[in-house]
Scaffold this motif. Structure first.
Motif, PDB file in Angstrom:
ATOM      1  N   ARG A 195     -76.703 -22.603  60.161  1.00 50.34           N
ATOM      2  CA  ARG A 195     -76.924 -23.199  58.851  1.00 50.34           C
ATOM      3  C   ARG A 195     -76.248 -22.392  57.751  1.00 50.34           C
ATOM      4  O   ARG A 195     -75.702 -22.938  56.795  1.00 50.34           O
ATOM      5  CB  ARG A 195     -78.411 -23.334  58.547  1.00 50.34           C
ATOM      6  N   GLY A 196     -76.288 -21.065  57.860  1.00 54.24           N
ATOM      7  CA  GLY A 196     -75.674 -20.233  56.832  1.00 54.24           C
ATOM      8  C   GLY A 196     -74.196 -20.500  56.681  1.00 54.24           C
ATOM      9  O   GLY A 196     -73.669 -20.543  55.561  1.00 54.24           O
ATOM     10  N   SER A 197     -73.496 -20.717  57.804  1.00 51.22           N
ATOM     11  CA  SER A 197     -72.067 -21.010  57.738  1.00 51.22           C
ATOM     12  C   SER A 197     -71.817 -22.362  57.095  1.00 51.22           C
ATOM     13  O   SER A 197     -70.899 -22.522  56.286  1.00 51.22           O
ATOM     14  CB  SER A 197     -71.461 -20.988  59.149  1.00 51.22           C
ATOM     15  N   VAL A 198     -72.644 -23.347  57.461  1.00 49.49           N
ATOM     16  CA  VAL A 198     -72.496 -24.667  56.850  1.00 49.49           C
ATOM     17  C   VAL A 198     -72.763 -24.579  55.347  1.00 49.49           C
ATOM     18  O   VAL A 198     -72.018 -25.132  54.527  1.00 49.49           O
ATOM     19  CB  VAL A 198     -73.472 -25.678  57.498  1.00 49.49           C
ATOM     20  N   ALA A 199     -73.822 -23.858  54.987  1.00 48.44           N
ATOM     21  CA  ALA A 199     -74.191 -23.738  53.573  1.00 48.44           C
ATOM     22  C   ALA A 199     -73.124 -23.009  52.777  1.00 48.44           C
ATOM     23  O   ALA A 199     -72.905 -23.309  51.600  1.00 48.44           O
ATOM     24  CB  ALA A 199     -75.537 -23.043  53.447  1.00 48.44           C
ATOM     25  N   ASN A 200     -72.447 -22.037  53.397  1.00 50.97           N
ATOM     26  CA  ASN A 200     -71.388 -21.309  52.687  1.00 50.97           C
ATOM     27  C   ASN A 200     -70.241 -22.221  52.297  1.00 50.97           C
ATOM     28  O   ASN A 200     -69.596 -22.014  51.263  1.00 50.97           O
ATOM     29  CB  ASN A 200     -70.869 -20.165  53.563  1.00 50.97           C
ATOM     30  N   ILE A 201     -69.987 -23.237  53.120  1.00 54.86           N
ATOM     31  CA  ILE A 201     -68.889 -24.163  52.815  1.00 54.86           C
ATOM     32  C   ILE A 201     -69.359 -25.286  51.905  1.00 54.86           C
ATOM     33  O   ILE A 201     -68.721 -25.598  50.897  1.00 54.86           O
ATOM     34  CB  ILE A 201     -68.301 -24.751  54.111  1.00 54.86           C
ATOM     35  N   TYR A 202     -70.508 -25.888  52.232  1.00 49.97           N
ATOM     36  CA  TYR A 202     -70.920 -27.116  51.555  1.00 49.97           C
ATOM     37  C   TYR A 202     -72.078 -26.941  50.587  1.00 49.97           C
ATOM     38  O   TYR A 202     -72.362 -27.841  49.800  1.00 49.97           O
ATOM     39  CB  TYR A 202     -71.297 -28.183  52.591  1.00 49.97           C
ATOM     40  N   GLY A 203     -72.759 -25.788  50.666  1.00 51.88           N
ATOM     41  CA  GLY A 203     -73.953 -25.591  49.854  1.00 51.88           C
ATOM     42  C   GLY A 203     -75.207 -25.948  50.637  1.00 51.88           C
ATOM     43  O   GLY A 203     -75.168 -26.778  51.554  1.00 51.88           O
ATOM     44  N   GLY A 204     -76.324 -25.326  50.271  1.00 50.76           N
ATOM     45  CA  GLY A 204     -77.575 -25.530  50.984  1.00 50.76           C
ATOM     46  C   GLY A 204     -78.046 -26.967  51.036  1.00 50.76           C
ATOM     47  O   GLY A 204     -78.408 -27.469  52.115  1.00 50.76           O
ATOM     48  N   PRO A 205     -78.071 -27.692  49.908  1.00 54.01           N
ATOM     49  CA  PRO A 205     -78.522 -29.089  49.950  1.00 54.01           C
ATOM     50  C   PRO A 205     -77.696 -29.959  50.887  1.00 54.01           C
ATOM     51  O   PRO A 205     -78.237 -30.793  51.617  1.00 54.01           O
ATOM     52  CB  PRO A 205     -78.402 -29.546  48.497  1.00 54.01           C
ATOM     53  N   SER A 206     -76.379 -29.767  50.897  1.00 55.70           N
ATOM     54  CA  SER A 206     -75.533 -30.564  51.789  1.00 55.70           C
ATOM     55  C   SER A 206     -75.784 -30.198  53.245  1.00 55.70           C
ATOM     56  O   SER A 206     -75.792 -31.070  54.121  1.00 55.70           O
ATOM     57  CB  SER A 206     -74.057 -30.353  51.444  1.00 55.70           C
ATOM     58  N   ALA A 207     -75.977 -28.911  53.512  1.00 53.15           N
ATOM     59  CA  ALA A 207     -76.266 -28.492  54.886  1.00 53.15           C
ATOM     60  C   ALA A 207     -77.538 -29.162  55.396  1.00 53.15           C
ATOM     61  O   ALA A 207     -77.603 -29.636  56.536  1.00 53.15           O
ATOM     62  CB  ALA A 207     -76.396 -26.971  54.950  1.00 53.15           C
ATOM     63  N   ASP A 208     -78.549 -29.212  54.548  1.00 56.63           N
ATOM     64  CA  ASP A 208     -79.808 -29.851  54.951  1.00 56.63           C
ATOM     65  C   ASP A 208     -79.649 -31.354  55.088  1.00 56.63           C
ATOM     66  O   ASP A 208     -80.257 -31.975  55.978  1.00 56.63           O
ATOM     67  CB  ASP A 208     -80.905 -29.528  53.931  1.00 56.63           C
ATOM     68  N   LEU A 209     -78.825 -31.955  54.239  1.00 57.80           N
ATOM     69  CA  LEU A 209     -78.610 -33.397  54.325  1.00 57.80           C
ATOM     70  C   LEU A 209     -77.857 -33.763  55.604  1.00 57.80           C
ATOM     71  O   LEU A 209     -78.148 -34.782  56.243  1.00 57.80           O
ATOM     72  CB  LEU A 209     -77.859 -33.894  53.092  1.00 57.80           C
ATOM     73  N   ILE A 210     -76.889 -32.948  55.994  1.00 60.96           N
ATOM     74  CA  ILE A 210     -76.189 -33.173  57.260  1.00 60.96           C
ATOM     75  C   ILE A 210     -77.182 -33.140  58.409  1.00 60.96           C
ATOM     76  O   ILE A 210     -77.187 -34.016  59.285  1.00 60.96           O
ATOM     77  CB  ILE A 210     -75.082 -32.119  57.458  1.00 60.96           C
ATOM     78  N   ARG A 211     -78.043 -32.124  58.405  1.00 63.67           N
ATOM     79  CA  ARG A 211     -79.066 -32.018  59.452  1.00 63.67           C
ATOM     80  C   ARG A 211     -79.970 -33.244  59.474  1.00 63.67           C
ATOM     81  O   ARG A 211     -80.207 -33.846  60.533  1.00 63.67           O
ATOM     82  CB  ARG A 211     -79.902 -30.757  59.201  1.00 63.67           C
ATOM     83  N   ASP A 212     -80.462 -33.652  58.321  1.00 61.63           N
ATOM     84  CA  ASP A 212     -81.390 -34.781  58.253  1.00 61.63           C
ATOM     85  C   ASP A 212     -80.711 -36.092  58.645  1.00 61.63           C
ATOM     86  O   ASP A 212     -81.344 -36.977  59.239  1.00 61.63           O
ATOM     87  CB  ASP A 212     -81.972 -34.895  56.843  1.00 61.63           C
ATOM     88  N   THR A 213     -79.423 -36.229  58.313  1.00 61.88           N
ATOM     89  CA  THR A 213     -78.679 -37.436  58.670  1.00 61.88           C
ATOM     90  C   THR A 213     -78.555 -37.576  60.178  1.00 61.88           C
ATOM     91  O   THR A 213     -78.795 -38.648  60.749  1.00 61.88           O
ATOM     92  CB  THR A 213     -77.289 -37.398  58.007  1.00 61.88           C
ATOM     93  N   LEU A 214     -78.177 -36.493  60.846  1.00 60.96           N
ATOM     94  CA  LEU A 214     -78.053 -36.523  62.301  1.00 60.96           C
ATOM     95  C   LEU A 214     -79.406 -36.749  62.962  1.00 60.96           C
ATOM     96  O   LEU A 214     -79.524 -37.518  63.936  1.00 60.96           O
ATOM     97  CB  LEU A 214     -77.433 -35.226  62.804  1.00 60.96           C
ATOM     98  N   SER A 215     -80.438 -36.099  62.437  1.00 58.03           N
ATOM     99  CA  SER A 215     -81.770 -36.240  63.017  1.00 58.03           C
ATOM    100  C   SER A 215     -82.279 -37.673  62.896  1.00 58.03           C
ATOM    101  O   SER A 215     -82.853 -38.229  63.843  1.00 58.03           O
ATOM    102  CB  SER A 215     -82.739 -35.273  62.323  1.00 58.03           C
ATOM    103  N   ALA A 216     -82.051 -38.300  61.741  1.00 61.62           N
ATOM    104  CA  ALA A 216     -82.515 -39.669  61.538  1.00 61.62           C
ATOM    105  C   ALA A 216     -81.819 -40.637  62.488  1.00 61.62           C
ATOM    106  O   ALA A 216     -82.452 -41.549  63.039  1.00 61.62           O
ATOM    107  CB  ALA A 216     -82.281 -40.085  60.092  1.00 61.62           C
ATOM    108  N   ALA A 217     -80.520 -40.455  62.687  1.00 60.73           N
ATOM    109  CA  ALA A 217     -79.791 -41.329  63.613  1.00 60.73           C
ATOM    110  C   ALA A 217     -80.318 -41.165  65.033  1.00 60.73           C
ATOM    111  O   ALA A 217     -80.521 -42.160  65.754  1.00 60.73           O
ATOM    112  CB  ALA A 217     -78.299 -41.017  63.559  1.00 60.73           C
ATOM    113  N   ARG A 218     -80.564 -39.932  65.447  1.00 67.29           N
ATOM    114  CA  ARG A 218     -81.067 -39.694  66.808  1.00 67.29           C
ATOM    115  C   ARG A 218     -82.419 -40.382  67.018  1.00 67.29           C
ATOM    116  O   ARG A 218     -82.672 -40.949  68.090  1.00 67.29           O
ATOM    117  CB  ARG A 218     -81.163 -38.192  67.072  1.00 67.29           C
ATOM    118  N   GLU A 219     -83.278 -40.331  66.029  1.00 60.87           N
ATOM    119  CA  GLU A 219     -84.582 -40.983  66.155  1.00 60.87           C
ATOM    120  C   GLU A 219     -84.442 -42.497  66.336  1.00 60.87           C
ATOM    121  O   GLU A 219     -85.192 -43.122  67.089  1.00 60.87           O
ATOM    122  CB  GLU A 219     -85.446 -40.673  64.936  1.00 60.87           C
TER     123      GLU A 219
END
Length: 307
Positions: free
Chosen positions: A261-285
């Protein structure tokens, strides 16, 4: 001469769709609109696994590079090795999937003499063009245009791809008709349907819509997609159910996002890193619940009549 009222309304709808898609993707991947961060992303994160694989999270949709590998397999099987093809991707976004696919096709023995990325959002095309220039790519052209009105001649392409972008098209039937127009007789269409297909009578959950809002993501019943393909003039339609594969893939991608997550956040910022995670998680569900049907389609444009 003034435009017809219907035409004017259609133009307004197109402009609003363009703005909506731009806002959504800019919020999700803000760093890609900053050249310094974009350059760092494309030079420092170039592999497929671990922290080096994070580039796939910015440009390759829910399925990432692995989804592009499915496309490469389908094109290699359908086009045959030892010949060069001309291809385009409709809804190419920031161009990551197209670049990856072209490179992998070359490795698989399918030369690509010319490739086109088609996207309606000018800012997406600008980012893609910058990356192409930085990587010295001279045979890829970014076309800022609607995927229903691509500025290429009839029957000018061997392959048309849509790698995960089908849910972003309000009128998918028109997209498929345009793909048929662009393809030469017997040309190949390949679609990866990530979050665009539903079973009959099903709709994605409200939880899914938190990260995949209406007006940005559109769905079609599976039977409706097959009907659209037939009406557009495609035959030899082959459909591969990707549910088990996609559930496992998104679990792996989520693991990478969480660990790095830290690497993702360094490029895109913390909110975007969390949104990427939530987007993938929602699709999997939705895959697990059977409300979305991840699918690979291949189809051919009807061959030219004999005689």
């Amino acid at each position: 001469m003034s435009a017809e009222p219907g035409a004017a309304a259609g133009t307004r709808d197109t402009h609003e769709q363009t703005r909506a898609q731009y806002r959504y993707h800019r919020d999700l991947f803000p760093a890609l609109h900053d050249w310094e961060n974009t350059e760092r992303a494309i030079t420092d994160f170039t592999g497929q696994d671990g922290p080096d694989g994070l580039l796939g999270l910015d440009q390759m949709g829910h399925f990432g590079p692995q989804g592009c590998d499915l496309v490469v397999r389908a094109v290699a099987a359908g086009a045959g090795s030892g010949r060069a093809v001309e291809l385009c991707e409709l809804g190419s976004g920031f161009g990551g999937a197209l670049r990856y696919t072209v490179d992998k096709l070359t490795t698989a023995g399918v030369g690509v003499s010319r490739s086109y990325g088609v996207d309606i959002v000018a800012e997406h095309c600008e980012v893609s063009a910058r990356i192409n220039r930085a990587q010295g790519r001279t045979t890829t052209t970014d076309l800022c245009a609607s995927a229903t009105a691509v500025p290429l001649p009839d029957a000018s392409l061997d392959v048309v791809l849509v790698t995960g972008s089908m849910p972003h098209f309000p009128d998918p039937g028109a997209i498929l008709r345009e793909a048929a127009r662009l393809l030469r007789p017997d040309g190949l269409l390949v679609l990866t349907e990530e979050v665009s297909l539903t079973p009959a009578g099903e709709e994605p959950s409200d939880a899914f819509r938190v990260t995949h809002p209406r007006g940005i993501f559109f769905t079609t019943p599976l039977a409706g997609r097959r009907e659209q393909l037939a009406r557009a003039g495609f035959g030899e339609v082959r459909q591969e159910d990707l549910t088990a594969w996609a559930v496992a893939l998104l679990a792996d991608r989520l693991k990478v996002v969480r660990i790095f997550r830290g690497s993702v956040a360094n490029i895109y910022g913390g909110p975007s890193a969390d949104l990427i995670r939530d987007t993938l998680s929602a699709a999997r569900e939705e895959y697990l619940a059977g409300r979305l049907l991840p699918t690979l389609f291949t189809a051919r444009k009807a061959p030219a009549p004999v005689g």
